[in-house]
Write an enzyme that holds these catalytic residues in place. Structure first.
Site, PDB file in Angstrom:
ATOM      1  N   SER A 200       2.383  15.150  68.781  1.00 47.76           N
ATOM      2  CA  SER A 200       1.821  16.350  68.155  1.00 47.76           C
ATOM      3  C   SER A 200       1.609  17.435  69.205  1.00 47.76           C
ATOM      4  CB  SER A 200       0.484  15.973  67.511  1.00 47.76           C
ATOM      5  OG  SER A 200      -0.123  17.108  66.963  1.00 47.76           O
ATOM      6  N   HIS A 202      -0.389  20.158  69.236  1.00 52.34           N
ATOM      7  CA  HIS A 202      -1.701  20.776  69.523  1.00 52.34           C
ATOM      8  C   HIS A 202      -2.586  19.937  70.448  1.00 52.34           C
ATOM      9  CE1 HIS A 202      -4.583  18.774  66.575  1.00 52.34           C
ATOM     10  NE2 HIS A 202      -3.432  18.373  66.092  1.00 52.34           N
ATOM     11  N   THR A 238      12.698  24.941  55.550  1.00 49.97           N
ATOM     12  CA  THR A 238      12.981  25.919  56.596  1.00 49.97           C
ATOM     13  C   THR A 238      12.125  25.605  57.817  1.00 49.97           C
ATOM     14  OG1 THR A 238      13.540  27.566  54.959  1.00 49.97           O
ATOM     15  CG2 THR A 238      12.965  28.393  57.152  1.00 49.97           C
ATOM     16  N   CYS A 325     -11.021  14.024  62.985  1.00 51.61           N
ATOM     17  CA  CYS A 325     -10.658  13.804  61.590  1.00 51.61           C
ATOM     18  C   CYS A 325     -11.601  12.841  60.889  1.00 51.61           C
ATOM     19  CB  CYS A 325      -9.238  13.246  61.493  1.00 51.61           C
ATOM     20  SG  CYS A 325      -8.275  13.514  62.942  1.00 51.61           S
TER      21      CYS A 325
HETATM   22  C1  LIG Z   1      -3.791   9.060  67.663  1.00 48.22           C
HETATM   23  C2  LIG Z   1      -3.561  10.177  66.694  1.00 48.22           C
HETATM   24  N1  LIG Z   1      -2.576  10.082  65.797  1.00 48.22           N
HETATM   25  C3  LIG Z   1      -2.309  11.058  64.926  1.00 48.22           C
HETATM   26  C4  LIG Z   1      -3.065  12.208  64.892  1.00 48.22           C
HETATM   27  C5  LIG Z   1      -2.737  13.274  63.883  1.00 48.22           C
HETATM   28  O1  LIG Z   1      -2.051  14.331  64.493  1.00 48.22           O
HETATM   29  P1  LIG Z   1      -1.965  15.770  63.796  1.00 48.22           P
HETATM   30  O2  LIG Z   1      -3.309  16.409  63.976  1.00 48.22           O
HETATM   31  O3  LIG Z   1      -0.888  16.477  64.518  1.00 48.22           O
HETATM   32  O4  LIG Z   1      -1.636  15.530  62.358  1.00 48.22           O
HETATM   33  C6  LIG Z   1      -4.137  12.353  65.785  1.00 48.22           C
HETATM   34  C7  LIG Z   1      -5.000  13.554  65.745  1.00 48.22           C
HETATM   35  O5  LIG Z   1      -6.165  13.514  66.107  1.00 48.22           O
HETATM   36  C8  LIG Z   1      -4.380  11.320  66.731  1.00 48.22           C
HETATM   37  O6  LIG Z   1      -5.361  11.411  67.633  1.00 48.22           O
END
Ligand SMILES: Cc1ncc(COP(=O)(O)O)c(C=O)c1O
Length: 383
Positions: A200, A202, A238, A325
């Protein structure tokens, strides 16, 4: 002074990332599928990013697919492998401490008739290799294990697992959620025999809502998104051009300076731990010493992590109680799986660092944390 110590939740984009995105939004805003010049320029820009990422991974260009980030990559792999290979079996293996984008996807597949083994972890947040070996069955089609845990920073033995799986007579796909390890551990998917790797942007000072998935050539996987056939028909829609170009910059800067960055972040983490241990009583360190360079999880006993987080926020210091999250939910599934008591979980704070932090910030942060912890403990003791 703002002190941002929540880099596992997200990171501040590099200036080069922002500049590249502005270019894609203001100058070269064409659709890469358009056949005219404005489309062709953007198509080439995307190709260059794919080429560069492939180079850093030691992979082929056609093995790199752009997605909307870690969650989508994890979903695409787990569902895509499960659906495409169900004739070979319906058993899948993962761990109890995965990110919700993995755990909830497996839960969904269970309701569709798949069988999932969730491996336990020890008090360091690491699986037992023998448990993994024992969990493998004749009908296992996928092993999905995170490289680095986002709450405590534990590192799973993905090299050992990859090697073991690659020697089996039948194909068991190996997926690694590399969202917290990419740029923090210097590795290549092929060296670890990884078939699929989620990354990812970010988390590495790139934009949100973009990432990539490494898919080894000849992997049998069903596309989740169907449509106009972009991304070799693996991921239609896209392309997120500003995102992809921003991701490219983030990967380039991260991977060019990876060794120095890891060393810098590791030293900052050691300083943070030392300062906390030297200055604050009644703490419990939940991250193990051999964990990743950027994550340190500590419980401040007798107080609530969430209250401390808000006290620190008042002072412009940003930390987390768990993963961003899942921090709104009660009780971290990761800390619970590690056998940490409810009282200790209550006082847990996750510090996560990046190369943008410095020693002065760490020393200042711990000074404020000490004051706030004492203040909160005094309030509790007076009750
Ligand atoms: C280990 C792990 N996997 C997946 C993700 C999800 O990534 P994204 O925020 O790009 O959906 C995170 C985000 O905190 C993460 O720490």
């Amino acid at each position: 002074m703002e002190i941002y110590l929540d880099n596992s939740a997200t990171t501040k984009p590099y200036k080069e990332v922002v500049d590249k995105m502005v270019y894609a939004l203001t100058e070269e805003y064409g659709n890469p599928s358009s056949v005219h010049r404005k489309g062709v320029i953007v198509e080439k820009d995307i190709k260059n990013v794919r080429k560069e990422i492939a180079k850093f991974l030691g992979a082929k260009e056609k093995e790199v697919f752009f997605t909307s980030g870690g969650t989508e990559s994890n979903n695409a792999v787990i569902r895509g492998i499960a659906y495409a290979n169900k004739r070979s079996g319906k058993h899948l293996i993962t761990t109890k401490i995965e990110h919700p984008s993995v755990l909830n996807t497996f839960k969904d597949l269970e309701s569709e008739g798949y069988n999932v083994t969730y491996l336990d972890v020890n008090d360091k947040g690491v699986i037992d290799f023998e448990d993994f070996q024992k969990a493998l069955r004749e009908d296992t089609i996928l092993v999905s294990i995170m490289h680095v845990n986002n709450e405590v920073g534990s590192i799973q033995p993905v090299d050992k697992i990859g090697k073991y799986l690659s020697k089996l007579k039948r194909k068991v796909y190996f997926h690694v959620d590399g969202v917290q390890s990419f740029g923090k551990i210097d590795f290549k998917p092929s060296r670890y025999n990884i078939d699929l790797l989620s990354v990812s942007a970010h988390k590495i000072h790139g934009p949100k809502g973009i990432g990539f998935l490494y898919v080894k050539e000849n992997t049998k996987i069903k596309p989740i998104l169907t449509g106009g056939g972009q991304e070799s028909a693996f991921r239609s829609g896209t392309e997120n051009v500003p995102g992809i170009l921003g991701l490219g910059e983030a990967v380039r800067i991260t991977m060019t300076g990876i060794k120095e960055n890891i060393e810098k972040i590791k030293n900052l983490k050691e300083l943070l731990l030392k300062e906390i241990k030297d200055n604050i009583d009644d703490i419990k360190v939940n991250s193990s010493e051999d964990g990743v360079c950027h994550i340190l999880n500590v419980s401040f006993l007798g107080i609530k992590g969430e209250i401390l987080l808000h006290y620190l926020e008042e002072e412009n210091i940003y930390v987390s109680t768990g993963s961003a999250c899942s921090s709104k939910k009660k009780g971290s599934h990761v800390l619970l799986s590690m056998g940490i008591s409810n009282k200790e979980i209550e006082g847990a704070i996750r510090f996560s660092l990046s190369s943008m932090n410095n020693e002065e910030e760490i020393i200042k942060a711990v000074k404020v944390i000490k004051e706030k912890v004492e203040e909160l403990r005094n309030i509790i003791n007076k009750r």
